[in-house]
Write an enzyme that holds these catalytic residues in place. Structure first.
Site, PDB file in Angstrom:
ATOM      1  N   LYS A  35      53.746 -19.348  22.396  1.00  0.00           N
ATOM      2  CA  LYS A  35      53.199 -20.156  23.487  1.00  0.00           C
ATOM      3  C   LYS A  35      53.728 -21.588  23.504  1.00  0.00           C
ATOM      4  O   LYS A  35      53.884 -22.195  24.557  1.00  0.00           O
ATOM      5  CB  LYS A  35      51.666 -20.179  23.418  1.00  0.00           C
ATOM      6  CG  LYS A  35      50.992 -18.829  23.556  1.00  0.00           C
ATOM      7  CD  LYS A  35      51.031 -18.356  24.971  1.00  0.00           C
ATOM      8  CE  LYS A  35      50.403 -17.008  25.267  1.00  0.00           C
ATOM      9  NZ  LYS A  35      49.812 -16.203  24.260  1.00  0.00           N
ATOM     10  N   GLU A  57      44.331 -22.078  30.994  1.00  0.00           N
ATOM     11  CA  GLU A  57      43.453 -20.945  30.705  1.00  0.00           C
ATOM     12  C   GLU A  57      43.879 -20.402  29.345  1.00  0.00           C
ATOM     13  O   GLU A  57      44.997 -20.640  28.903  1.00  0.00           O
ATOM     14  CB  GLU A  57      43.622 -19.868  31.771  1.00  0.00           C
ATOM     15  CG  GLU A  57      44.768 -18.868  31.513  1.00  0.00           C
ATOM     16  CD  GLU A  57      46.164 -19.479  31.524  1.00  0.00           C
ATOM     17  OE1 GLU A  57      46.351 -20.546  32.153  1.00  0.00           O
ATOM     18  OE2 GLU A  57      47.073 -18.915  30.888  1.00  0.00           O
ATOM     19  N   SER A 323      55.225 -11.882  18.196  1.00  0.00           N
ATOM     20  CA  SER A 323      54.864 -12.979  19.105  1.00  0.00           C
ATOM     21  C   SER A 323      53.957 -14.016  18.455  1.00  0.00           C
ATOM     22  O   SER A 323      53.935 -15.177  18.873  1.00  0.00           O
ATOM     23  CB  SER A 323      54.206 -12.413  20.364  1.00  0.00           C
ATOM     24  OG  SER A 323      53.130 -11.561  20.019  1.00  0.00           O
TER      25      SER A 323
HETATM   26  C1  LIG Z   1      49.349 -14.830  24.463  1.00  0.00           C
HETATM   27  C2  LIG Z   1      49.917 -13.916  23.496  1.00  0.00           C
HETATM   28  C3  LIG Z   1      50.523 -12.707  23.891  1.00  0.00           C
HETATM   29  C4  LIG Z   1      50.534 -12.199  25.295  1.00  0.00           C
HETATM   30  O1  LIG Z   1      51.132 -13.028  26.239  1.00  0.00           O
HETATM   31  P1  LIG Z   1      52.541 -12.704  26.875  1.00  0.00           P
HETATM   32  O2  LIG Z   1      52.644 -13.667  28.001  1.00  0.00           O
HETATM   33  O3  LIG Z   1      52.517 -11.283  27.325  1.00  0.00           O
HETATM   34  O4  LIG Z   1      53.565 -12.938  25.840  1.00  0.00           O
HETATM   35  C5  LIG Z   1      51.121 -11.924  22.930  1.00  0.00           C
HETATM   36  N1  LIG Z   1      51.118 -12.289  21.626  1.00  0.00           N
HETATM   37  C6  LIG Z   1      50.522 -13.428  21.205  1.00  0.00           C
HETATM   38  C7  LIG Z   1      50.545 -13.766  19.755  1.00  0.00           C
HETATM   39  C8  LIG Z   1      49.910 -14.272  22.123  1.00  0.00           C
HETATM   40  O5  LIG Z   1      49.325 -15.385  21.693  1.00  0.00           O
END
Ligand SMILES: *Cc1c(COP(=O)(O)O)cnc(C)c1O
Length: 346
Positions: A35, A57, A323
């Site tokens: 993020k 959000e 992620s």
């Molecule tokens: C927010 C988040 C996601 C999902 O958001 P995307 O916009 O689909 O990437 C996935 N993994 C983590 C660790 C997140 O914080």
């Protein structure tokens, strides 16, 4: 942010699946997920536009934390809308946002999750057009957000371009696998490979308790075209066009829509969309932890679980985007620990 994030060879996980698995370590970024790639870019835009008030959000709280972080850095006022359900299941992130000086506004409409928080943020945004910039957290919302966020997240695949050669010896990966909530880490992971048809791109949605169960967030499997938050895209809805409440064990994937770019990539068949259920994701999270010493976010665990749903060749170079990290999910992991460890991992 700590970029470039490593492209890490997961040797024990590779042995387990009998292929070559590399992890793109977005979990090692400052604040613990991808993020921050987006919020750093957007706060610079907000400064340039002379905005003084930032809103956002958040679902899992990662985007809220990343936004509160850049606001602290730039000395800007920060308001984060978060569903009451998510405030409960992601409490460490709520505390972090508060410590960073953000005001966390609980949202009690609908399912009290990400969709509802996004509704409130958009209401605030259209009511305060002069001083407020809305830092949206994924490739969703009205134009130009889907495009803007995709470009800011494309740093993920921009780095892969030189890292793949360094760590694997191959020019290009055979697979890139990422989880999808709105789709920002996925499109960031795919971006610079979209024109290279040799690279198979896999997007993994949250099946929840199964796509037949009604308790799911797998938009591609269960949705049809509709309009949400300013985009026409695939959307989970009733026959009457009312948005269906999504469900996933993972707060970051709990969204009834998907970024419009993904609907397009699905339609032209450039990206394969699949889904895995809560229990498969949990098992994958424990497997990565026990084999590699890396505790992934529950969202990322969905991408990892897809490794078990496909037969790879021994020499394939398979990239999985991690992620985020799992610190925020410890309560959930703890709840299932005994069951998963005894039942599945032996
Ligand atoms: C927010 C988040 C996601 C999902 O958001 P995307 O916009 O689909 O990437 C996935 N993994 C983590 C660790 C997140 O914080």
């Amino acid at each position: 942010m700590g970029r470039p994030s490593p492209l890490y060879f997961a040797s024990r996980l590779s042995d387990f699946y009998n292929t070559r698995i590399y992890l793109k370590r977005e979990d090692l970024n400052h604040t613990g997920a991808h993020k921050i790639n987006n919020t750093v870019g957007q706060i610079l835009i907000a400064k340039r536009l002379d905005k003084s008030r930032i809103i956002a959000e958040t679902g899992a709280g990662q985007h809220g934390v990343a936004t509160a972080t850049v606001c602290a850095l730039m000395g800007m006022k920060c308001i984060v809308y978060m569903g009451q359900t998510d405030i409960k299941r992601q409490s460490p992130n709520v505390l972090r946002m508060k410590m960073l000086g953000a005001e966390v506004v609980p949202v009690t409409s609908g399912n009290k999750t990400l969709k509802d928080a996004t509704n409130e943020a958009i209401r605030d945004w259209i009511s305060n057009p002069i001083d407020t910039h809305y830092i949206i957290g994924s490739v969703v919302g009205p134009h130009p957000y889907p495009d803007l966020v995709a470009r800011l997240q494309s740093v993920i695949s921009e780095e892969m371009k030189f890292q793949v050669k360094e760590v694997s010896g191959k020019d290009d990966p055979d697979y890139i696998i990422a989880c999808v909530g709105g789709g920002s880490n996925a499109i960031g992971s795919f971006y610079h490979y979209l024109d290279n048809e040799q690279v198979k791109l896999i997007a993994v949605e949250a099946g929840g308790k199964g796509i037949e169960s009604g308790e799911t967030a797998a938009t591609m499997a269960t949705g049809r075209p509709g309009v949400i938050h300013g985009s026409k895209t695939m959307l989970m809805q009733t026959d009457d066009g009312q948005i269906t409440e999504p469900y996933s064990i993972s707060a970051g994937l709990d969204y009834p829509g998907i970024g419009p770019v993904h609907s397009y990539l699905h339609k032209i068949k450039r990206v394969v969309f699949d889904n895995v259920n809560d229990d498969e994701a949990l098992e994958a999270a424990f497997r990565l932890t026990r084999l590699e010493g890396i505790v992934p976010a529950l969202e990322s665990a969905h991408a990892l679980a897809w490794l078990g749903k496909h037969q790879f060749r021994k020499n394939d170079v398979v990239i999985v985007t991690i992620s985020g990290r799992g610190d925020k999910d410890m309560d959930t992991y703890n709840k299932y620990m005994g069951e998963i460890v005894s039942r599945r991992l032996r």
